[in-house]
Design a protein around this motif. Structure first.
Motif, short mmCIF file in Angstrom:
data_model
loop_
_atom_site.label_atom_id
_atom_site.label_comp_id
_atom_site.label_asym_id
_atom_site.label_seq_id
_atom_site.Cartn_x
_atom_site.Cartn_y
_atom_site.Cartn_z
N GLU A 27 -0.78 -20.75 1.33
CA GLU A 27 -0.90 -20.06 0.04
C GLU A 27 -0.33 -18.65 0.12
OE1 GLU A 27 -5.11 -20.31 -0.69
OE2 GLU A 27 -4.96 -22.29 -1.63
N ILE A 28 -0.56 -17.98 1.24
CA ILE A 28 -0.12 -16.60 1.37
C ILE A 28 1.31 -16.48 1.88
CG2 ILE A 28 -0.55 -14.44 2.61
CD1 ILE A 28 -3.60 -15.28 2.29
N PHE A 29 1.57 -17.09 3.05
CA PHE A 29 2.86 -16.86 3.70
C PHE A 29 4.01 -17.67 3.09
CE2 PHE A 29 -0.17 -15.79 7.21
CZ PHE A 29 0.06 -14.42 7.16
N VAL A 30 3.72 -18.77 2.41
CA VAL A 30 4.78 -19.57 1.79
C VAL A 30 4.85 -19.31 0.29
CG1 VAL A 30 5.67 -21.90 1.40
CG2 VAL A 30 4.60 -21.34 3.60
N LEU A 31 3.75 -19.53 -0.42
CA LEU A 31 3.77 -19.40 -1.88
C LEU A 31 3.78 -17.95 -2.36
CD1 LEU A 31 1.32 -22.30 -2.84
CD2 LEU A 31 3.81 -22.30 -2.88
N GLU A 32 2.76 -17.17 -1.96
CA GLU A 32 2.65 -15.80 -2.45
C GLU A 32 3.86 -14.96 -2.05
OE1 GLU A 32 -0.09 -11.97 -1.33
OE2 GLU A 32 -1.18 -13.84 -1.67
N GLN A 33 4.31 -15.12 -0.81
CA GLN A 33 5.43 -14.31 -0.33
C GLN A 33 6.79 -15.00 -0.55
OE1 GLN A 33 4.45 -13.10 3.70
NE2 GLN A 33 2.90 -11.70 2.95
N ASN A 34 6.74 -16.16 -1.21
CA ASN A 34 7.96 -16.89 -1.56
C ASN A 34 8.90 -17.01 -0.37
OD1 ASN A 34 9.60 -18.33 -3.28
ND2 ASN A 34 10.71 -16.52 -3.98
N CYS A 35 8.37 -17.53 0.73
CA CYS A 35 9.10 -17.59 1.98
C CYS A 35 9.03 -19.02 2.54
CB CYS A 35 8.50 -16.60 2.97
SG CYS A 35 9.36 -16.55 4.54
N VAL A 36 10.18 -19.65 2.62
CA VAL A 36 10.22 -20.98 3.20
C VAL A 36 10.39 -20.84 4.70
CG1 VAL A 36 11.45 -23.18 3.26
CG2 VAL A 36 11.20 -21.94 1.10
N MET A 134 12.69 -1.57 12.51
CA MET A 134 12.47 -2.65 11.55
C MET A 134 13.38 -3.82 11.90
SD MET A 134 13.56 -4.47 8.70
CE MET A 134 14.88 -3.55 7.93
N TYR A 135 12.87 -5.03 11.78
CA TYR A 135 13.66 -6.24 11.95
C TYR A 135 13.25 -7.24 10.88
CZ TYR A 135 9.45 -8.01 14.34
OH TYR A 135 8.16 -8.39 14.64
N LEU A 136 14.12 -8.17 10.59
CA LEU A 136 13.81 -9.20 9.60
C LEU A 136 13.29 -10.45 10.30
CD1 LEU A 136 16.81 -8.99 7.10
CD2 LEU A 136 14.46 -8.18 6.76
N GLU A 137 12.18 -10.94 9.81
CA GLU A 137 11.64 -12.22 10.26
C GLU A 137 11.42 -13.04 8.99
OE1 GLU A 137 7.57 -13.77 12.27
OE2 GLU A 137 8.64 -12.20 13.36
N ASP A 138 12.15 -14.14 8.89
CA ASP A 138 12.10 -14.96 7.68
C ASP A 138 12.41 -14.14 6.44
OD1 ASP A 138 11.32 -17.31 9.18
OD2 ASP A 138 9.33 -16.43 9.31
N ASP A 139 13.37 -13.23 6.56
CA ASP A 139 13.83 -12.35 5.48
C ASP A 139 12.78 -11.35 5.00
OD1 ASP A 139 16.49 -13.17 5.36
OD2 ASP A 139 16.01 -14.85 4.04
N ILE A 140 11.74 -11.11 5.79
CA ILE A 140 10.72 -10.13 5.46
C ILE A 140 10.78 -9.01 6.51
CG2 ILE A 140 8.23 -9.73 5.24
CD1 ILE A 140 7.96 -12.65 4.32
#
Length: 148
Positions: A27-36, A134-140
């Protein structure tokens, strides 16, 4: 209103607990943050799972690791509080419980996390200091932070 805290190995989790904590993470890491991304990364079997229940529902969760699994130091990951309960500031309770559990179960006080950049100030209130660019992990945007 306080949470009932539980800490379990992967094998000790009930099927219902496992389902509920994976649902909360999705719910949080996939849906809320819109991250596949693939949440099931193979590390759950190596973690201690700390969760807080309110009225029988898992509303706060982290997974805890010994040194050498996610980072050279012990670590805390998948820090999660149900969006419907964030106004209660249970994220701070969750971090205090997580830090104490690492000390109790692993005998470690040095902890490294991969923190989402926007939560830097939150983690600083728990003694964490930025230790990477800063680094990107799953575009975050993320940063590594360590607590001595």
């Amino acid at each position: 209103m306080t949470l009932e805290w539980k800490i379990k190995t992967f094998e000790a989790l009930s099927v219902h607990e496992l389902y509920d904590l994976l649902k909360l993470r999705s719910e949080i890491f996939v849906l809320e943050q819109n991250c596949v991304y693939l949440d099931l990364d193979g590390k759950d079997k190596l973690a201690l799972h700390l969760f807080g229940e309110f009225e029988g529902k898992i509303v706060a969760y982290t997974r805890l690791f010994k040194p050498g699994i996610s980072f050279e130091n012990a670590s805390i990951g998948r820090v999660t509080v149900d969006a419907n309960y964030r106004d209660r500031k249970w994220g701070h309770d969750l971090m205090r419980e997580s830090i104490a559990a690492i000390k109790q179960h692993f005998g470690e006080s040095k902890i490294t996390i991969g923190a989402q950049l926007y939560l830097k100030k939150f983690y600083e209130t728990h003694g964490f200091v930025q230790t990477s660019e800063m680094y990107l992990e799953d575009d975050i945007p993320h940063i590594e932070m360590t607590r001595e």
